[in-house]
Write an enzyme that holds these catalytic residues in place. Structure first.
Site, PDB file in Angstrom:
ATOM      1  CG  HIS A   1      -9.495  -3.244   9.358  1.00 29.62           C
ATOM      2  ND1 HIS A   1      -8.548  -3.641  10.292  1.00 29.62           N
ATOM      3  CD2 HIS A   1     -10.431  -4.231   9.334  1.00 29.62           C
ATOM      4  CE1 HIS A   1      -8.908  -4.803  10.801  1.00 29.62           C
ATOM      5  NE2 HIS A   1     -10.034  -5.186  10.242  1.00 29.62           N
TER       6      HIS A   1
ATOM      7  CG  ASN B   1      -2.166  -0.824   0.968  1.00 30.84           C
ATOM      8  OD1 ASN B   1      -3.070  -0.414   0.256  1.00 30.84           O
ATOM      9  ND2 ASN B   1      -2.190  -2.025   1.532  1.00 30.84           N
TER      10      ASN B   1
HETATM   11  C1  GAR Z   1      -3.149  -4.380   4.352  1.00 31.66           C
HETATM   12  O1  GAR Z   1      -4.023  -5.334   3.855  1.00 31.66           O
HETATM   13  C2  GAR Z   1      -3.838  -3.546   5.416  1.00 31.66           C
HETATM   14  O2  GAR Z   1      -5.196  -3.352   5.173  1.00 31.66           O
HETATM   15  C3  GAR Z   1      -3.630  -4.394   6.623  1.00 31.66           C
HETATM   16  O3  GAR Z   1      -2.320  -4.848   6.511  1.00 31.66           O
HETATM   17  C4  GAR Z   1      -2.013  -5.047   5.127  1.00 31.66           C
HETATM   18  C5  GAR Z   1      -0.663  -4.439   4.839  1.00 31.66           C
HETATM   19  O4  GAR Z   1      -0.238  -4.776   3.555  1.00 31.66           O
HETATM   20  N1  GAR Z   1      -3.853  -3.657   7.825  1.00 31.66           N
HETATM   21  C6  GAR Z   1      -4.456  -4.187   8.891  1.00 31.66           C
HETATM   22  O5  GAR Z   1      -4.792  -5.336   8.942  1.00 31.66           O
HETATM   23  C7  GAR Z   1      -4.684  -3.194  10.031  1.00 31.66           C
HETATM   24  N2  GAR Z   1      -5.451  -3.798  11.062  1.00 31.66           N
HETATM   25  P1  GAR Z   1       0.975  -4.001   2.866  1.00 31.66           P
HETATM   26  O6  GAR Z   1       2.130  -3.976   3.874  1.00 31.66           O
HETATM   27  O7  GAR Z   1       1.326  -4.831   1.677  1.00 31.66           O
HETATM   28  O8  GAR Z   1       0.504  -2.629   2.519  1.00 31.66           O
END
Ligand code: GAR
Length: 195
Positions: free
Chosen positions: A108, A19
């Site tokens: 989230h 992200n």
């Molecule tokens: C994402 O899916 C985000 O929504 C989640 O962690 C992932 C990070 O992915 N966040 C949570 O679960 C917060 N409670 P990334 O490091 O590839 O962006």
């Protein structure tokens, strides 16, 4: 005529950083919005490599630094317009929340208030959705307040859960939504601040 101010984003991330990378790419050519820094609480987080690739300064601070004054003082010195949590696994300290009201947002990977709260991170969230036999899941982008995963919701987008879905297949579809909508919401919030 007054000159348009540069808007500064600071991203907090603990994991792979897909992200964060998507947000960096989206604003790369934007003259008035900059991803200024990435902060992480994991010294080996994948996001560090991604930040390096895009030449965005990234710093590791331990959890104590995030809770005591060290990170707070850094944030005050930069004075970001938005603090963006992108897979950050730690609850944000109240001293940071009270200094930056309505300037911290989180994404989230489910439809809050379901499947939120402590321990609900990444694949745990998708496992919980499947275990509950939910027919839909999706993403929630929300403001961060001192109540974990309970700040005001800015945007939700949903997808159908198929009976054949696994945590992995759900994660892939949910991630597509995250990458599409998180930069758009950030841009909208920052543009609204300028009015
Ligand atoms: C994402 O899916 C985000 O929504 C989640 O962690 C992932 C990070 O992915 N966040 C949570 O679960 C917060 N409670 P990334 O490091 O590839 O962006």
């Amino acid at each position: 005529m007054s000159e348009k101010k540069n808007k500064k984003i600071i991203i907090f991330a603990s994991g792979d950083g897909t992200n964060a990378e998507q947000i960096i790419k989206y604003f790369k050519k934007n003259k008035s919005i900059n991803v200024q820094y990435i902060l992480t609480n994991k010294h080996d987080a994948g996001v560090l490599e991604r930040a390096k690739k895009h030449e965005i300064p990234a710093f590791y601070y331990n959890n104590e630094a995030f809770e005591k004054k060290i990170v707070l003082e850094f944030l005050i010195s930069v004075n970001p317009d938005l603090i963006v949590l992108a897979g950050f696994i730690r609850k944000i300290a109240d001293i940071i929340i009270s200094k930056f009201p309505n300037k911290i947002i989180n994404i989230h990977p489910a439809l809050l208030p379901s499947h939120g709260g402590k321990g609900m991170y990444g694949s745990e969230v998708h496992k919980s959705v499947i275990k509950s036999n939910d027919s839909t899941t999706g993403i929630t982008i929300h403001f961060v307040n001192s109540d974990y995963d309970k700040g005001k919701i800015i945007l939700q987008k949903s997808i159908k859960v198929d009976s054949k879905d696994t945590p992995n297949s759900l994660s892939k579809r949910v991630q597509k939504l995250e990458h599409k909508y998180y930069p758009l919401v950030i841009e909208k919030l920052l543009n609204e601040q300028s009015r």
